[in-house]
Design a protein around this motif. Structure first.
Motif, short mmCIF file in Angstrom:
data_model
loop_
_atom_site.label_atom_id
_atom_site.label_comp_id
_atom_site.label_asym_id
_atom_site.label_seq_id
_atom_site.Cartn_x
_atom_site.Cartn_y
_atom_site.Cartn_z
N PRO A 58 35.68 40.47 51.60
CA PRO A 58 37.10 40.95 51.79
C PRO A 58 37.93 40.34 50.68
N LYS A 59 38.78 40.92 50.06
CA LYS A 59 39.72 40.50 48.79
C LYS A 59 40.38 39.35 49.50
N ILE A 60 40.85 39.37 50.73
CA ILE A 60 41.59 38.20 50.91
C ILE A 60 41.13 36.67 51.16
N LEU A 61 39.83 36.54 51.04
CA LEU A 61 39.12 35.43 50.78
C LEU A 61 39.55 34.87 49.58
N THR A 62 39.66 35.66 48.47
CA THR A 62 40.04 34.86 47.41
C THR A 62 41.49 34.13 47.43
N GLN A 63 42.44 34.73 48.21
CA GLN A 63 43.56 34.12 48.40
C GLN A 63 43.41 32.78 49.17
N LEU A 64 42.72 32.93 50.22
CA LEU A 64 42.48 31.92 51.42
C LEU A 64 42.02 30.61 50.69
N ALA A 109 43.35 20.86 41.34
CA ALA A 109 42.81 22.11 40.75
C ALA A 109 42.95 23.18 41.81
N ASN A 110 43.35 24.36 41.82
CA ASN A 110 43.61 25.28 42.96
C ASN A 110 42.15 25.97 43.18
N HIS A 111 41.51 26.00 42.28
CA HIS A 111 40.46 27.09 42.17
C HIS A 111 38.89 26.52 42.18
N THR A 112 38.84 25.10 42.40
CA THR A 112 37.25 24.42 42.55
C THR A 112 37.50 23.41 43.48
N ASN A 113 36.25 23.06 43.40
CA ASN A 113 36.14 21.78 44.66
C ASN A 113 35.74 20.51 43.92
N GLY A 114 36.51 19.33 44.45
CA GLY A 114 36.66 18.02 44.02
C GLY A 114 37.29 17.54 42.60
N ILE A 155 39.59 33.60 41.48
CA ILE A 155 41.03 32.86 41.48
C ILE A 155 41.48 32.46 40.23
N GLU A 156 42.76 32.68 39.96
CA GLU A 156 43.48 32.37 39.00
C GLU A 156 43.75 30.85 38.71
N PRO A 157 43.08 30.06 37.67
CA PRO A 157 43.19 28.71 37.62
C PRO A 157 44.57 28.20 37.50
#
Length: 304
Positions: A58-64, A109-114, A155-157
């Motif tokens: 679902p597209k909302i997962l990108t936001q979450l 960073a909003n788009h990655t882990n760690g 996700i837009e970095p």
């Protein structure tokens, strides 16, 4: 000899993150678990997380999964009072006004882990060095960097800077990670002393220690820790925020009794770390009731 050749083969293909998802996750799962993955009938927890990567989109997962965009979701569902204070969000690191920031803060960073830096004394921060580091962060794509974790792919970095959090009587934060299944939290994965002597333990919703842990690489919280005064509130917030999702891990901090939202995670540890003892991988896997593909669907794109 055949086992060694197979291991080498799987290890090589596990690095080929450009492979089609249905094929790639089989090598990824086998490399970390030593078992074959049946996507038509996944059984244990990590097998179902691999299925989740491929089929639940679902597209909302990108936001979450976006550490910045999720703030709007949290504010709408439960209120802004549970969000950490945001100092700034930036598309390019050169836009950061370090002089305007307080002496202590956290950069993510909003788009990655760690990818985060905890700054406890701004005067010791090498601004040119961290800006160079941020530029590298912004070029990363979590989907191709890790194990094809789909929610991160689009996700837009950005770089986000938030308030430095600390409890009065602790040197490091306690992480409370609520494992939620079909909108209901079942247990809490707790991490303490990350910076000094990292320990982990699993607790029930009344904060009793459970007889299993998350990965043998962590030291165990064997004697228990103090029950947070706002535990019931964190449980309730987890339930509200996880509503209708087959699975999500909901992370919170408790700062002197105040609940602060951390993040939402759909693929804990990228499906790399197993629970122990071994039988709990199936027991916890049974909590996930995967949705069904309907009418020839290739992926699920809506939350029921």
């Amino acid at each position: 000899m055949l086992k060694k050749l197979r291991r080498f083969y799987v290890k090589t293909l596990r690095k080929w993150r450009f492979l089609p998802s249905k094929l790639y996750v089989k090598y990824h799962y086998e490399y970390f678990s030593g078992k074959k993955l049946d996507l038509d009938n996944p059984i244990d927890f990590n097998a179902k997380i691999e299925w989740y990567k491929v089929f639940y989109r679902p597209k909302i997962l990108t936001q979450l999964a976006d550490k910045y965009a999720v703030r709007a979701y949290v504010e709408k569902k439960v209120g802004s009072e549970y969000l950490n204070e945001l100092y700034g969000v930036y598309n390019t690191p050169e836009d950061i006004d370090f002089e305007a920031l307080p002496n202590k803060f956290v950069i993510k960073a909003n788009h990655t882990n760690g990818h985060n830096i905890i700054v406890t004394d701004k005067t010791n921060l090498d601004q040119k060095k961290v800006i160079k580091q941020f530029k590298k962060w912004l070029k990363k794509n979590q989907y191709f960097r890790r194990g094809q974790e789909w929610a991160y792919k689009n996700i837009e970095p950005k770089i986000i800077i938030e308030k430095f959090l600390k409890e009065d009587d602790k040197n490091t934060l306690v992480d409370y990670k609520f494992y939620c299944f079909n909108g209901k939290p079942k247990f809490i994965d707790v991490h303490i002393d990350r910076d000094e002597d990292h320990k982990q333990g699993c607790f029930d919703l009344d904060f009793n220690v459970l007889p299993f842990g998350k990965s043998k690489t962590y030291k165990s919280i064997s004697d228990g820790i103090e029950k947070p005064s706002n535990l019931k509130e964190m449980v309730k917030l987890s339930e509200i925020l996880a509503d209708k999702l087959p699975f999500v891990r909901m992370d919170f901090y408790s700062i002197n009794g105040k609940t602060i939202f951390g993040e939402m995670t759909f693929y804990p540890s990228d499906a790399r770390r197993a629970f122990y003892p071994e039988e709990y991988n199936k027991i916890i896997g049974d909590f996930i009731k995967l949705p069904k593909l309907k009418n020839g669907q290739k992926v699920i794109t809506e939350i029921d």
